[in-house]
Design a protein around this motif. Structure first.
Motif, PDB file in Angstrom:
ATOM      1  N   LEU A   1     -68.639  40.304  35.107  1.00 17.69           N
ATOM      2  CA  LEU A   1     -70.149  39.218  35.645  1.00 17.69           C
ATOM      3  C   LEU A   1     -71.072  40.523  35.654  1.00 17.69           C
ATOM      4  N   LEU A   2     -70.867  42.402  35.584  1.00 15.71           N
ATOM      5  CA  LEU A   2     -71.689  43.366  35.842  1.00 15.71           C
ATOM      6  C   LEU A   2     -71.535  43.318  34.575  1.00 15.71           C
ATOM      7  N   GLU A   3     -70.805  43.287  33.756  1.00 18.50           N
ATOM      8  CA  GLU A   3     -71.019  43.076  31.770  1.00 18.50           C
ATOM      9  C   GLU A   3     -72.148  42.414  31.646  1.00 18.50           C
ATOM     10  N   LEU A   4     -72.113  41.598  32.272  1.00 20.90           N
ATOM     11  CA  LEU A   4     -73.022  40.261  31.652  1.00 20.90           C
ATOM     12  C   LEU A   4     -74.340  40.879  32.424  1.00 20.90           C
ATOM     13  N   GLY A   5     -74.866  41.811  33.361  1.00 21.39           N
ATOM     14  CA  GLY A   5     -75.992  42.645  33.288  1.00 21.39           C
ATOM     15  C   GLY A   5     -75.973  41.871  34.796  1.00 21.39           C
ATOM     16  N   PHE A   6     -74.920  41.397  35.685  1.00 20.44           N
ATOM     17  CA  PHE A   6     -75.173  40.493  37.223  1.00 20.44           C
ATOM     18  C   PHE A   6     -75.239  41.939  38.238  1.00 20.44           C
ATOM     19  N   GLU A   7     -76.389  42.141  38.541  1.00 20.17           N
ATOM     20  CA  GLU A   7     -76.453  42.501  40.341  1.00 20.17           C
ATOM     21  C   GLU A   7     -75.090  42.388  41.296  1.00 20.17           C
ATOM     22  N   ALA A   8     -74.444  43.411  41.006  1.00 18.41           N
ATOM     23  CA  ALA A   8     -73.760  43.206  42.391  1.00 18.41           C
ATOM     24  C   ALA A   8     -74.035  44.681  43.635  1.00 18.41           C
ATOM     25  N   GLY A   9     -73.229  43.316  45.239  1.00 22.31           N
ATOM     26  CA  GLY A   9     -72.937  43.824  46.037  1.00 22.31           C
ATOM     27  C   GLY A   9     -71.944  44.207  46.629  1.00 22.31           C
TER      28      GLY A   9
END
Length: 622
Positions: free
Chosen positions: A187-195
């Motif tokens: 998901l990070l590779e797809l451009g999502f932000e995570a925390g």
């Protein structure tokens, strides 16, 4: 090659969100695959064995009114029921049930197995199959690809989960269960932000080792109610809970472990729930308090295991054990397992639309703790809404979105999508500006017609609502016409300390007095009691609330109607807010990120001022 069919909806994770999502989509007619790492932990109550509570109970009733399952399963498996806040107004009344943890999970599994459109697969999902910015399936640890027209992620605390007990930490999504890896990274590779967020749980103890004579008994209601509006069983016997307290000796022992606390030593990076702090956090933040309440909650009808509510901790296990044994009634306590904290990945929910579909990847939905919420009820209602909307989209139907004036579910999702959250989000009655309209007693009246229109609430449910509406109207008319002589009413009024009347009046006029209840009138007036005997309790309660709060309800409806005018002002397409210099810099930034669908939604985005809303309306030609 492994053979599998294509699905309309693939649900990843079988916690409270996943179960409701799978059930909703399947009951609406979608072909559903529910993928879980462990079939034996479907609908596991990872933390306390209870459903409902303040605002949370309203959500469970809303889920039930729409045709979801949580209320039914809670009724089938609860061991105690209490209606909280009865001393306050009806907007605050909140149902809560202690559940039998094992039976709750079993009932959910059997319910899902009884839905013909649900298939199951036990394995870890390690990634998504994405083509042309749309999800088309999932990949598993074995390398299997399951194809689906939509995917609902309900991963709970499992995404890169890390469990902390004192100075020890190890990967896991729950005690004795491994975490999930691969999804966050993709998901990070797809451009999502995570925390990262953190939650915790207390130790479990052997109830046979406790001395309940040293504790206060907390029983259920004398006449227990239930959650579902259909004919689920009512409790005829209940198991009590117990209350005891920490003391200074307990606090001193806990303080000895602070140097090994992962929270105080900075090893935990994620933010924990503000309103459910660990016991070490409580004695640190509230150093002036010499004791804190502890609730001893049985885990079921037959098991001896007890949940120690109020003693959540990530301190070393030996510190937890020594401190526990200093609590009254716990002198000989035997611990089944220590409490722990768990860190996990979440994705800020401002990356979602109001249907819970992600903005970056089409047909991908997030529900539950992956969105930064905490609590079974908050997760379950998101799962229900994601399941409904995934089904609707793949079948070419309109999105289903609840307004803030329609449901606590609408408030929760609107808050998440427009304001986001940087700490675990928990629902409270104070979050709902129209809470007097969103009571637990009228969830069926508000939502069952919508659920029936969707095809999720049955004809029987809708018929029950129509009967309740008709009976409520009949009760109101009867009370409006029923005349009471002064000689009949005054002895009762004197007894209640209420002003006497000097001429004949209508029953409805006396009921508007705050210190007078329908039960008082029925005791004093046998003829009225006989006239009302034919009506259901639900209709009677509904009619009295409408009478007593008539002015407030009218005002709330007016305010909701005014807000709806802004909701009806639709923003067409994606606007370039950077080209609107009259907007504040923060407003341009937030509007670009959220891309609200209406002026009403724009007005609720954190950082958007009334002046910004006015500029936006002028720009759009209003």
């Amino acid at each position: 090659m492994f053979q599998q069919e294509d699905y309309d909806v693939i649900v990843v994770g079988a916690g409270h969100a996943g179960c409701e999502a799978a059930a909703a989509a399947a009951n609406l007619g979608s072909k559903v695959l529910l993928v879980t790492m462990n079939m034996n932990t479907i609908a596991q109550m990872s933390c306390n064995p209870a459903m409902g509570g303040v605002a949370k109970g309203q959500i469970v009733r809303e889920i039930d009114a729409l045709g979801g399952q949580s209320g039914i399963i809670t009724d089938q498996t609860m061991i105690q029921f209490r209606m909280l806040n009865r001393s306050k107004g009806p907007a605050m009344w909140s149902p809560r049930a202690q559940s039998d943890r094992m039976r709750f999970a079993e009932a959910w599994r059997l319910t899902l197995e009884g839905i013909k459109n649900v298939d199951f697969w036990q394995e870890a999902v390690t990634g998504l199959v994405v083509e042309d910015d749309a999800v088309v399936g999932v990949k598993t640890q074995l390398g299997i690809e399951f194809r689906g027209k939509s995917v609902v992620l309900t991963n709970g605390t499992f995404l890169n989960g890390l469990i902390h007990i004192g100075e020890k930490n190890f990967g896991g999504g729950r005690a004795a269960e491994k975490g999930s890896r691969g999804i966050t990274e993709q998901l990070l590779e797809l451009g999502f932000e995570a925390g990262r967020m953190k939650t915790g749980t207390p130790p479990r103890v052997d109830g046979r080792s406790l001395d309940y004579s040293k504790m206060e008994v907390q029983g259920g209601d004398d006449v227990p109610s239930k959650f579902s509006y259909i004919d689920t069983p009512r409790l005829t016997q209940q198991r009590p809970c117990y209350i005891t307290y920490t003391n200074e000796r307990v606090h001193d022992i806990l303080r000895e472990g602070f140097e090994k606390s992962p929270m105080f030593q900075g090893r935990i990076k994620g933010l924990g729930p503000r309103y459910c702090p660990s016991v070490e956090d409580k004695i640190n933040r509230f150093a002036d308090k010499d004791r804190h309440q502890i609730f001893v909650e049985p885990e079921g009808w037959s098991t001896v295991e007890c949940y120690i509510n109020g003693f959540s901790s990530s301190l070393p296990e030996d510190v937890q054990y020594r401190a526990l044994r200093e609590i009254a009634g716990f002198e000989n306590a035997k611990m089944f397992r220590p409490g722990y904290a768990i860190e996990y990945d979440f994705f800020p929910p401002t990356q979602l639309g109001l249907t819970l579909e992600t903005k970056r990847v089409q047909n991908l939905y997030f529900a539950g703790q992956i969105n930064g919420t905490t609590g079974y009820e908050e997760a379950a209602c998101q799962g229900l809404m994601a399941g409904i909307n995934a089904h609707n989209k793949v079948h070419g139907k309109a999105p289903f979105v609840l307004k803030r004036s329609e449901a606590y579910i609408g408030v929760l999702i609107d808050d998440l999508v427009n304001k986001g959250t940087d700490e675990p989000y928990r629902m409270f009655t104070s979050r709902a500006e129209h809470r007097i309209l969103l009571r637990q007693d009228n969830a069926d009246l508000r939502l069952t017609p919508l659920g029936h229109e969707l095809g999720l609430a049955s004809d029987e449910r809708l018929e029950r609502v129509r009967m309740k509406e008709a009976q409520t109207a009949e009760v109101a008319e009867l009370l409006q016409k029923f005349g009471i002589e002064a000689a009949e009413a005054n002895p009762m009024l004197v007894e209640l300390g209420s002003a006497e009347i000097h001429e004949k009046t209508r029953a409805v006029n006396l009921l508007r007095r705050p210190n007078l209840e329908l039960a008082d009138l029925r005791r004093a007036l046998p003829a009225l009691d006989m006239a009302l005997a034919a009506f259901d309790e639900e209709a009677l309660e509904q009619a009295i609330i409408n009478i007593k709060y008539e002015t407030y309800l009218a005002k709330e409806h007016q305010q909701a109607a005014r807000q709806q005018e802004l909701e009806n002002f639709v923003i067409q397409g994606r606007l370039d807010y950077r080209a609107m210099p009259a907007l504040s810099h923060e407003a341009r930034e937030k509007l670009l990120k959220i891309q609200p669908e209406t002026i009403g939604q724009a007005s609720r985005i954190s950082g958007i001022s009334p002046a910004d809303v006015s500029v936006l309306m002028v720009y759009l030609g209003r």
